[in-house]
Design a protein around this motif. Structure first.
Motif, PDB file in Angstrom:
ATOM      1  N   GLN A  68      -6.890  -0.669 -21.381  1.00  0.00           N
ATOM      2  CA  GLN A  68      -8.055  -0.563 -20.508  1.00  0.00           C
ATOM      3  C   GLN A  68      -8.356   0.899 -20.181  1.00  0.00           C
ATOM      4  O   GLN A  68      -9.522   1.312 -20.140  1.00  0.00           O
ATOM      5  CB  GLN A  68      -7.821  -1.358 -19.226  1.00  0.00           C
ATOM      6  CG  GLN A  68      -7.645  -2.861 -19.459  1.00  0.00           C
ATOM      7  CD  GLN A  68      -7.349  -3.607 -18.168  1.00  0.00           C
ATOM      8  OE1 GLN A  68      -7.228  -3.001 -17.109  1.00  0.00           O
ATOM      9  NE2 GLN A  68      -7.224  -4.927 -18.266  1.00  0.00           N
ATOM     10  N   LEU A  69      -7.300   1.677 -19.953  1.00  0.00           N
ATOM     11  CA  LEU A  69      -7.508   3.090 -19.662  1.00  0.00           C
ATOM     12  C   LEU A  69      -8.095   3.815 -20.866  1.00  0.00           C
ATOM     13  O   LEU A  69      -8.987   4.659 -20.740  1.00  0.00           O
ATOM     14  CB  LEU A  69      -6.186   3.737 -19.248  1.00  0.00           C
ATOM     15  CG  LEU A  69      -5.550   3.201 -17.964  1.00  0.00           C
ATOM     16  CD1 LEU A  69      -4.219   3.900 -17.718  1.00  0.00           C
ATOM     17  CD2 LEU A  69      -6.480   3.390 -16.783  1.00  0.00           C
ATOM     18  N   VAL A  70      -7.568   3.481 -22.072  1.00  0.00           N
ATOM     19  CA  VAL A  70      -8.095   4.102 -23.288  1.00  0.00           C
ATOM     20  C   VAL A  70      -9.569   3.756 -23.469  1.00  0.00           C
ATOM     21  O   VAL A  70     -10.401   4.608 -23.814  1.00  0.00           O
ATOM     22  CB  VAL A  70      -7.271   3.666 -24.512  1.00  0.00           C
ATOM     23  CG1 VAL A  70      -7.952   4.104 -25.803  1.00  0.00           C
ATOM     24  CG2 VAL A  70      -5.875   4.239 -24.438  1.00  0.00           C
ATOM     25  N   GLN A  71      -9.916   2.498 -23.209  1.00  0.00           N
ATOM     26  CA  GLN A  71     -11.312   2.086 -23.370  1.00  0.00           C
ATOM     27  C   GLN A  71     -12.220   2.818 -22.386  1.00  0.00           C
ATOM     28  O   GLN A  71     -13.355   3.186 -22.718  1.00  0.00           O
ATOM     29  CB  GLN A  71     -11.438   0.571 -23.172  1.00  0.00           C
ATOM     30  CG  GLN A  71     -12.799   0.019 -23.561  1.00  0.00           C
ATOM     31  CD  GLN A  71     -13.101   0.273 -25.024  1.00  0.00           C
ATOM     32  OE1 GLN A  71     -12.285  -0.003 -25.888  1.00  0.00           O
ATOM     33  NE2 GLN A  71     -14.274   0.821 -25.306  1.00  0.00           N
ATOM     34  N   LEU A  72     -11.719   3.029 -21.156  1.00  0.00           N
ATOM     35  CA  LEU A  72     -12.499   3.776 -20.167  1.00  0.00           C
ATOM     36  C   LEU A  72     -12.774   5.189 -20.659  1.00  0.00           C
ATOM     37  O   LEU A  72     -13.889   5.701 -20.527  1.00  0.00           O
ATOM     38  CB  LEU A  72     -11.741   3.820 -18.833  1.00  0.00           C
ATOM     39  CG  LEU A  72     -12.405   4.608 -17.705  1.00  0.00           C
ATOM     40  CD1 LEU A  72     -13.739   3.982 -17.336  1.00  0.00           C
ATOM     41  CD2 LEU A  72     -11.493   4.673 -16.487  1.00  0.00           C
ATOM     42  N   LEU A  73     -11.768   5.823 -21.268  1.00  0.00           N
ATOM     43  CA  LEU A  73     -11.954   7.160 -21.816  1.00  0.00           C
ATOM     44  C   LEU A  73     -12.972   7.140 -22.957  1.00  0.00           C
ATOM     45  O   LEU A  73     -13.865   7.986 -23.031  1.00  0.00           O
ATOM     46  CB  LEU A  73     -10.613   7.708 -22.315  1.00  0.00           C
ATOM     47  CG  LEU A  73     -10.651   9.044 -23.064  1.00  0.00           C
ATOM     48  CD1 LEU A  73     -11.119  10.137 -22.126  1.00  0.00           C
ATOM     49  CD2 LEU A  73      -9.276   9.371 -23.623  1.00  0.00           C
ATOM     50  N   LEU A  74     -12.845   6.146 -23.847  1.00  0.00           N
ATOM     51  CA  LEU A  74     -13.760   6.074 -24.993  1.00  0.00           C
ATOM     52  C   LEU A  74     -15.198   5.828 -24.546  1.00  0.00           C
ATOM     53  O   LEU A  74     -16.146   6.263 -25.201  1.00  0.00           O
ATOM     54  CB  LEU A  74     -13.311   4.965 -25.933  1.00  0.00           C
ATOM     55  CG  LEU A  74     -11.975   5.193 -26.660  1.00  0.00           C
ATOM     56  CD1 LEU A  74     -11.604   3.969 -27.469  1.00  0.00           C
ATOM     57  CD2 LEU A  74     -12.048   6.419 -27.551  1.00  0.00           C
ATOM     58  N   ASP A  75     -15.383   5.125 -23.432  1.00  0.00           N
ATOM     59  CA  ASP A  75     -16.733   4.806 -22.977  1.00  0.00           C
ATOM     60  C   ASP A  75     -17.388   5.931 -22.197  1.00  0.00           C
ATOM     61  O   ASP A  75     -18.621   5.973 -22.075  1.00  0.00           O
ATOM     62  CB  ASP A  75     -16.706   3.541 -22.101  1.00  0.00           C
ATOM     63  CG  ASP A  75     -16.446   2.285 -22.920  1.00  0.00           C
ATOM     64  OD1 ASP A  75     -16.652   2.334 -24.147  1.00  0.00           O
ATOM     65  OD2 ASP A  75     -16.033   1.270 -22.332  1.00  0.00           O
ATOM     66  N   SER A  76     -16.604   6.855 -21.642  1.00  0.00           N
ATOM     67  CA  SER A  76     -17.167   7.856 -20.732  1.00  0.00           C
ATOM     68  C   SER A  76     -17.120   9.279 -21.261  1.00  0.00           C
ATOM     69  O   SER A  76     -17.848  10.140 -20.763  1.00  0.00           O
ATOM     70  CB  SER A  76     -16.430   7.804 -19.391  1.00  0.00           C
ATOM     71  OG  SER A  76     -15.044   8.075 -19.572  1.00  0.00           O
ATOM     72  N   SER A  77     -16.302   9.576 -22.259  1.00  0.00           N
ATOM     73  CA  SER A  77     -16.165  10.966 -22.707  1.00  0.00           C
ATOM     74  C   SER A  77     -17.379  11.412 -23.519  1.00  0.00           C
ATOM     75  O   SER A  77     -17.846  10.681 -24.402  1.00  0.00           O
ATOM     76  CB  SER A  77     -14.907  11.126 -23.564  1.00  0.00           C
ATOM     77  OG  SER A  77     -14.834  12.429 -24.109  1.00  0.00           O
ATOM     78  N   PRO A  78     -17.909  12.642 -23.254  1.00  0.00           N
ATOM     79  CA  PRO A  78     -19.003  13.161 -24.081  1.00  0.00           C
ATOM     80  C   PRO A  78     -18.520  13.643 -25.445  1.00  0.00           C
ATOM     81  O   PRO A  78     -19.325  13.814 -26.358  1.00  0.00           O
ATOM     82  CB  PRO A  78     -19.533  14.331 -23.245  1.00  0.00           C
ATOM     83  CG  PRO A  78     -18.360  14.781 -22.446  1.00  0.00           C
ATOM     84  CD  PRO A  78     -17.570  13.541 -22.143  1.00  0.00           C
ATOM     85  N   ASP A  79     -17.208  13.893 -25.585  1.00  0.00           N
ATOM     86  CA  ASP A  79     -16.674  14.306 -26.882  1.00  0.00           C
ATOM     87  C   ASP A  79     -16.610  13.094 -27.814  1.00  0.00           C
ATOM     88  O   ASP A  79     -16.623  11.942 -27.385  1.00  0.00           O
ATOM     89  CB  ASP A  79     -15.282  14.919 -26.726  1.00  0.00           C
ATOM     90  CG  ASP A  79     -15.316  16.228 -25.982  1.00  0.00           C
ATOM     91  OD1 ASP A  79     -16.347  16.923 -26.060  1.00  0.00           O
ATOM     92  OD2 ASP A  79     -14.329  16.544 -25.297  1.00  0.00           O
ATOM     93  N   TYR A  80     -16.524  13.412 -29.127  1.00  0.00           N
ATOM     94  CA  TYR A  80     -16.479  12.347 -30.133  1.00  0.00           C
ATOM     95  C   TYR A  80     -15.007  12.011 -30.420  1.00  0.00           C
ATOM     96  O   TYR A  80     -14.299  12.782 -31.068  1.00  0.00           O
ATOM     97  CB  TYR A  80     -17.192  12.800 -31.408  1.00  0.00           C
ATOM     98  CG  TYR A  80     -18.600  13.311 -31.143  1.00  0.00           C
ATOM     99  CD1 TYR A  80     -19.512  12.552 -30.411  1.00  0.00           C
ATOM    100  CD2 TYR A  80     -19.011  14.558 -31.608  1.00  0.00           C
ATOM    101  CE1 TYR A  80     -20.787  13.007 -30.163  1.00  0.00           C
ATOM    102  CE2 TYR A  80     -20.285  15.029 -31.358  1.00  0.00           C
ATOM    103  CZ  TYR A  80     -21.173  14.255 -30.629  1.00  0.00           C
ATOM    104  OH  TYR A  80     -22.434  14.702 -30.383  1.00  0.00           O
ATOM    105  N   ILE A  81     -14.558  10.836 -29.932  1.00  0.00           N
ATOM    106  CA  ILE A  81     -13.163  10.437 -30.028  1.00  0.00           C
ATOM    107  C   ILE A  81     -13.058   9.251 -30.986  1.00  0.00           C
ATOM    108  O   ILE A  81     -13.914   8.356 -30.971  1.00  0.00           O
ATOM    109  CB  ILE A  81     -12.605  10.065 -28.645  1.00  0.00           C
ATOM    110  CG1 ILE A  81     -12.793  11.236 -27.664  1.00  0.00           C
ATOM    111  CG2 ILE A  81     -11.136   9.666 -28.731  1.00  0.00           C
ATOM    112  CD1 ILE A  81     -12.397  10.895 -26.251  1.00  0.00           C
TER     113      ILE A  81
END
Length: 730
Positions: free
Chosen positions: A398-411
């Motif tokens: 869930q934490l990883v998904q939160l990062l993937l949904d909010s980061s402006p960088d391309y992850i």
């Protein structure tokens, strides 16, 4: 009506020239104020903050020079200074470069060159102001960091990539008894790591150097040898020029002592509980297991350490755990003892029927409320068997998904075949996908040109084989939408539970705006060099025009003396023009190749002296000379050849002149001219009689810290020695 034009201070000691330049600059749309000397220019520039640019002549007559005035002004305020002067040699350019780099314009280079130089200076100044603001902001952030670092309640230390201490704060000094100067560049393992924990320290340091954040509890040693229980939090930080590690230490000695005492009490309680044949458990008010006895472990199939701190949801089937939690909350809330028949599924999947009594207990000293349960199995040989299938999503996902949904960088995360398994929402938007899930199973070949995708695939496969991460690599990027830009990319291998590479993690940041800014600054510098090169070219053309006019005037003159004087002047201008031609054609405008310079000047002299029938031969080495010295060399050769043709060959059937120019050591140039004429008259050899041309030769030699020697050896011979280093500036 207010005058909104930008104000330029024009510093020029020639009043008529200043007036003409004022009209030209005002025609560009600027307001102009004038100053005739350096001292007044300093006063005006300091007193009038409305002056936004200064056009400064170098030679201002009596008083301080233009460069000196500029230095005094810049000591008191920052303002762009453009030098507008008739001096174009490299020494002058070098002199003003040390003061300011906003521009250097040769007078009479044309209105376009002057206007472009002014506008370019404003642009450079505006960019400088932006950089100054950014630098001030950076300094403020650094000050804040230092304040936070040195006043933090935790002991902190900065460590370099070689595990050497670089800095510490006051709390570190208090805790470990080391001053900051005592830890500088010393190995952390030799400072505060006990001998018994050095191997653990090496593993932790290796993890941090591999860009892993480390959190752990361990012991560290003080200066006096005592041991302290500490919690360590280490984070790698990548700076532009190096990597450092920020390490924070929290003193948990009191906590550890309390934990040891509590652990001792628990062990005693466990021994008492283990002596009870029935299963027993104790839970806190959050329904987490605090204590269990050996019989309860046998009942559930879980070890004591597997149960402590967990809830029924971590142990039993969801429907069973929900029922147990409901009953537990009722007992804690109402205080009434509860006795129930409960069905549980143990770790092996066996169904067991139990009689359970639950009681609320309040600890008087702390007010803590606990739940105590006593269980007795009443299955009576009836087996309830089933298979237990548990599927839970990890909280970390869930934490990883939160990062993937909010980061402006391309992850993105890829498998071992470089196929996407997860991507950030920002990358999905870049690819034009409806959702990040649409990228699963695809690869770079689905979004990028084939050549680019092949390059990315090869680099990723190599990284997963060599295990060498790709860290902050800057490269051009062809985006999936057809546009191009720049990105900074980091890629790291991902390992499975057995230590094998299972894929890679990547993050790319769009740095196109930063690269565009760098290119703009480079373009401005290239444009400045182009303007200077154009100025040299125009000067050469103008000199050729003057030479042609003098030659025409000499042809039209009926007076032999006048005609001869005009021809001599045309020859001198031709030598200077040829020199500027060589400077213009040189690669860096600062040095001139000696051989092409001599060949060019001699070729021009052959054309001018063709009527005399004199053969002129020249040779030189392959060295280079500063541009400022090339003019003097050309004029000296012109004057010596012209003088020989006029005076040396009376009665000589085949007049000949040999010229040799080459280096004489590291810092001198030797010019030798030998003719087969009648030689020099005694007064000239004794230094008592000089014509105009010889006077020019002596003056140029003196100006360049050199010497001139005349002698009669098989004709006339002249040796000129010029100093290359520290030559005077024009």
């Amino acid at each position: 009506m207010p005058d909104n034009r930008k104000t330029i201070l024009l510093v020029e000691d020639e009043a008529i020239v200043a007036l003409a330049q004022t009209n030209t600059i005002e025609g560009f749309g600027y307001r102009v104020v004038r100053s005739g000397n350096g001292e007044d220019a300093v006063q005006q520039a300091v007193a009038d903050p409305g002056i936004s640019l200064i056009l400064m002549d170098i030679d201002l007559g009596a008083g301080i020079s233009g460069p000196e005035a500029a230095q005094q002004i810049l000591q008191q305020r920052h303002v762009p200074v453009v030098f507008l002067t008739s001096h174009s040699s490299k020494p002058y350019v070098d002199q003003v470069k040390a003061i300011t780099r906003y521009g250097y314009v040769v007078k009479n280079s044309g209105d376009f060159v002057l206007q472009e130089a002014i506008e370019m200076a404003y642009q450079l100044f505006d960019r400088y102001q932006e950089l100054q603001q950014q630098d001030q902001q950076l300094q403020t952030e650094r000050t804040h960091f230092r304040h936070l670092f040195h006043n933090a309640p935790l002991a902190m230390m900065l460590v370099d990539q070689h595990n050497r201490a670089q800095a510490c704060n006051s709390e570190f000094t208090r805790l470990f008894q080391y001053r900051e100067d005592e830890i500088q560049n010393r190995k952390v393992s030799r400072l505060i790591v006990p001998e018994s924990l050095k191997e653990q320290h090496v593993r932790l340091a290796h993890s941090v150097q591999n860009q892993q954040t480390v959190e752990c509890q361990t012991q560290r040693q003080c200066k006096d040898g005592g041991l302290i229980d500490v919690a360590i939090y280490a984070v790698p930080i990548d700076l532009p020029d190096r990597r450092v590690v920020h390490v924070a230490y929290r003193d948990i000695s009191a906590q550890k002592q309390a934990e040891r005492e509590l652990e001792s009490s628990k062990r005693f309680a466990e021994r008492v509980l283990d002596s009870i044949p029935d299963p027993v458990f104790v839970k806190d008010d959050q329904l987490r297991f605090l204590m269990v006895n050996a019989a309860y472990c046998r009942l559930t199939g879980f070890g004591r350490n597997e149960l402590i701190g967990r809830t029924d949801y971590d142990v039993f089937a969801p429907e069973e755990a929900a029922l147990f939690a409901t009953i537990d909350r009722q007992v804690l809330a109402g205080g009434e003892q509860s006795t129930n028949e409960e069905l549980i599924t143990d770790r092996t999947g066996a169904r067991k029927v139990n009689w359970t009594r639950k009681t609320r207990v309040t600890i008087a000293e702390t007010g803590q409320t606990l739940l105590v349960g006593v269980v007795r199995e009443i299955t009576d040989h009836t087996e309830y068997r089933t298979r237990h299938i548990a599927a839970r999503l990890a909280h970390e996902q869930q934490l990883v998904q939160l990062l993937l949904d909010s980061s402006p960088d391309y992850i993105y995360i890829k498998d071992t075949q470089s196929r996407f398994s997860r991507i950030s929402r920002s990358l999905a938007e870049l690819y034009g996908l409806a959702s990040p899930e649409a990228a699963i199973g695809k690869s770079d070949f689905d979004f990028y040109p084939h050549d680019s995708a092949t390059q990315y695939y090869a680099a990723e496969q190599n990284m997963m084989q060599t295990l060498e991460p790709i860290i902050a690599v800057e490269q051009r990027q062809a985006w999936a939408n057809g546009e191009e830009g720049w990105v900074s990319t980091t890629k790291l291998p991902i390992y499975d539970g057995e230590g094998r590479v299972s894929g890679l993690f990547g993050i790319s940041r769009d740095i196109s705006a930063i690269k565009a800014a760098e290119q703009r600054v480079g373009g401005l510098l290239a444009e400045k060099e182009l303007l200077l090169r154009e100025a040299y070219h125009r000067i050469k053309n103008d000199m050729n025009l003057v030479r042609s006019l003098l030659s025409l005037q000499a042809t039209a003159s009926g007076n032999p003396d006048t005609r001869q004087a005009l021809h001599s002047s045309a020859s001198r201008i031709s030598a200077i023009a040829q020199t500027y031609e060589q400077v213009y054609q040189s690669g860096d405008l600062q040095t001139v190749a000696l051989r092409p310079l001599i060949d060019s000047v001699v070729q021009s002299l052959r054309q001018l002296t063709a009527v005399s029938g004199c053969a002129i031969h020249a040779q030189s080495d392959e060295s280079t000379v500063p541009s400022r010295l090339s003019v003097a060399i050309g004029v000296i050769i012109n004057e010596l050849v012209t003088n020989a043709v006029k005076h040396a060959f009376g009665g000589v059937a085949r007049p000949r002149i040999e010229i040799d120019v080459r280096r004489a050591g590291a810092d001198r140039i030797r010019i030798t001219l030998q003719d087969n004429g009648s030689g020099f008259p005694p007064p000239l050899l004794e230094g008592h009689s000089d014509g105009f041309g010889i006077t020019i030769v002596r003056a140029l030699a003196q100006q360049h810290h050199g010497t001139v020697a005349f002698s009669n050896r098989n004709g006339g011979r002249v040796d000129v020695l010029l100093q290359v280093a520290d030559s005077p500036r024009y």
